[in-house]
Design an enzyme around this catalytic site. Structure first.
Site, short mmCIF file in Angstrom:
data_model
loop_
_atom_site.label_atom_id
_atom_site.label_comp_id
_atom_site.label_asym_id
_atom_site.label_seq_id
_atom_site.Cartn_x
_atom_site.Cartn_y
_atom_site.Cartn_z
N MET A 1 58.40 61.63 -6.15
CA MET A 1 59.63 60.86 -6.05
C MET A 1 60.28 61.03 -4.67
O MET A 1 59.63 60.90 -3.66
CB MET A 1 60.60 61.24 -7.17
CG MET A 1 59.96 61.41 -8.52
SD MET A 1 59.18 59.92 -9.14
CE MET A 1 58.63 60.52 -10.74
N SER A 2 61.56 61.41 -4.67
CA SER A 2 62.30 61.45 -3.41
C SER A 2 62.01 62.68 -2.56
O SER A 2 62.57 62.80 -1.46
CB SER A 2 63.81 61.35 -3.68
OG SER A 2 64.13 60.03 -4.07
N MET A 3 61.15 63.58 -3.02
CA MET A 3 60.67 64.60 -2.08
C MET A 3 59.92 63.93 -0.93
O MET A 3 59.78 64.51 0.14
CB MET A 3 59.78 65.61 -2.79
CG MET A 3 60.53 66.54 -3.71
SD MET A 3 59.71 68.12 -3.94
CE MET A 3 58.18 67.64 -4.74
N THR A 4 59.44 62.71 -1.18
CA THR A 4 58.85 61.91 -0.11
C THR A 4 59.81 61.79 1.06
O THR A 4 59.39 61.80 2.23
CB THR A 4 58.51 60.50 -0.63
OG1 THR A 4 57.65 60.62 -1.77
CG2 THR A 4 57.85 59.64 0.43
N LYS A 5 61.09 61.62 0.79
CA LYS A 5 62.09 61.51 1.85
C LYS A 5 62.02 62.69 2.80
O LYS A 5 62.17 62.55 4.02
CB LYS A 5 63.49 61.41 1.24
CG LYS A 5 63.79 60.16 0.45
CD LYS A 5 65.20 60.22 -0.10
CE LYS A 5 65.63 58.90 -0.75
NZ LYS A 5 64.86 58.56 -1.96
#
Length: 431
Positions: free
Chosen positions: A148-152
């Site tokens: 998920m937003s760990m991609t950020k």
């Protein structure tokens, strides 16, 4: 796609426990063919609703096109483990640790917290050695999980590396880097304001609101054929070109995924490479990853820099250890300047960080969450419970992959953050 939206009534409650909603217990996609009521398919687009999401987080490539983050051709760098006997003893010790949840009245054990938070994978490294590793639900040792937003934070890390190396100037305006941003509200924001999410741009990320901007963004980003009569933007970058203003740039932190994709676009412009290729070149192929990762793309092949990565648990541990070690890989090779991690760990402007009661002293910078606690911890975080938690004082890296029924981490933090501190306190007593 936004990859983080359990929808409807299923997102608002957890009628099934972690044990009851285990994909193996539910029988999702089992059999040849699976029974009709056990199918999870695309384009139904409900594959991220609970309890289906507990299977889907490990099978994203079956729903959406992706681009590879290659680990390269070299052998992986092996992780260090204690002897089997010591490893078993450490698991027993950690599982038995107790802590008091935020605003709680009864202590909870570490092991119970794993089930309370619908954990799919947990890895803990201490001083570079794996001291705890467990798999649940859909995740196996050889599997991968949507982060998920760990991609950020991967996007932010790449951006910070480029800033430190002088390739990306964080004082420039977005329009100086991407002239075709036009009259978008992003045009007059600085690169740093995009990196720290202090832009004044219109974007609602309320997953429970069917009219929120997040769903318009999802429609633009969908790699599937657009429905008849659709006249909105096509792809992430077209959407960014029509974003309206909302507030003043630099005034406050507002968590808005479109900042991450704006940063991804600027990274690609100054390097001439997709974020997937750059992540492979600077991180995955250099840190000794054991698995390729992959990243979802829109209909034009642009990687989703704000939430599209799927990766292996141990490789995320390697990434966290790389941060803890200030950019030096396990073999002693420096992969990026130490100032990159120093900038991240120092955090952002705390006076601009509001609205996150479970992180009362926090800040946000370079797409990382910084806690400003006694241990100097910071983290990559993603909805449904994803985290890489780096504790420099305890010399600890903790990676959790999960499929919690609700998208907001504020529901998980009360039993997670005190649990992390309990493990850190315990590990600091270890010889």
């Amino acid at each position: 796609m936004t990859l983080g939206a359990a929808t409807g009534a299923d997102a608002q409650s957890a009628p099934l426990s972690a044990e009851e909603s285990d994909p193996k217990v539910m029988g999702w996609m089992q059999g040849f063919p699976p029974p009709e009521d056990k199918l999870i398919t695309q384009p139904d687009s409900n594959y991220f609703s609970f309890p289906k999401l507990r299977w889907s987080v490990c099978h994203l490539r079956e729903f959406l096109p992706t681009e590879e983050i290659s680990r390269g051709l070299g052998a992986p760098m092996p992780l260090s483990y204690p002897s089997p006997a010591e490893f078993a003893d450490l698991r027993t010790e950690i599982d038995a640790l107790t802590f008091m949840p935020m605003n709680g009245t009864e202590p909870m054990t570490w092991e119970r917290s794993l089930f309370e938070n619908y954990t799919d994978g947990m890895l803990i490294l201490h001083r570079g050695e794996v001291v705890y590793e467990r798999y649940f639900g859909c995740l196996e040792e050889d599997g991968k999980h949507a982060i998920m937003s760990m991609t950020k934070s991967i996007t932010g890390l790449l951006g910070e590396i480029l800033v430190a190396e002088g390739v990306l100037d964080d004082t420039l305006l977005v329009r100086d880097v991407i002239p075709e941003i036009g009259d978008s509200a992003f045009a007059t924001a600085t690169v740093r304001e995009v990196m720290d999410m202090t832009t004044g741009v219109q974007y609602s990320e309320d997953y429970s609101d069917p009219n929120a901007d997040i769903w318009l963004y999802s429609a633009a980003a969908s790699p599937l054929p657009k429905p008849e009569g659709y006249d909105g933007p096509n792809g992430y970058w077209e959407y960014l070109q029509q974003v309206a203003p909302d507030g003043e740039h630099g005034a406050e932190f507002h968590y808005k995924t479109i900042n991450s994709d704006m940063l991804g676009w600027m990274i690609s412009r100054v390097t001439g490479k997709a974020v997937t290729d750059l992540a492979s070149e600077r991180l995955w192929s250099q840190m000794g990853a054991e698995k390729d990762a992959y990243q979802t793309v829109d209909g034009k092949g642009v990687p989703f820099a704000g939430g599209g990565v799927t990766a292996g648990l141990r490789d995320l541990g390697r990434l966290g250890q790389l941060l803890l070690d200030g950019g030096v890989a396990a073999d002693g090779t420096r992969l990026f300047p130490a100032e990159v991690v120093e900038t991240i760990a120092a955090g952002g402007d705390q006076s601009k960080f509001k609205g996150f009661p479970t992180i009362p002293n926090g800040s946000y910078t370079s797409q990382f969450w910084v806690f400003h606690n006694e241990n100097g911890a910071y983290a990559a975080r993603g909805v449904h419970g994803q985290t890489i938690y780096v504790d420099p004082t305890a010399e600890m890296v903790l990676v959790r992959l999960a499929s919690y029924p609700r998208a907001q981490n504020g529901f998980i933090d009360p039993t997670s953050l005190p649990a992390y501190q309990a493990v850190a306190d315990h590990l600091m007593t270890r010889d």
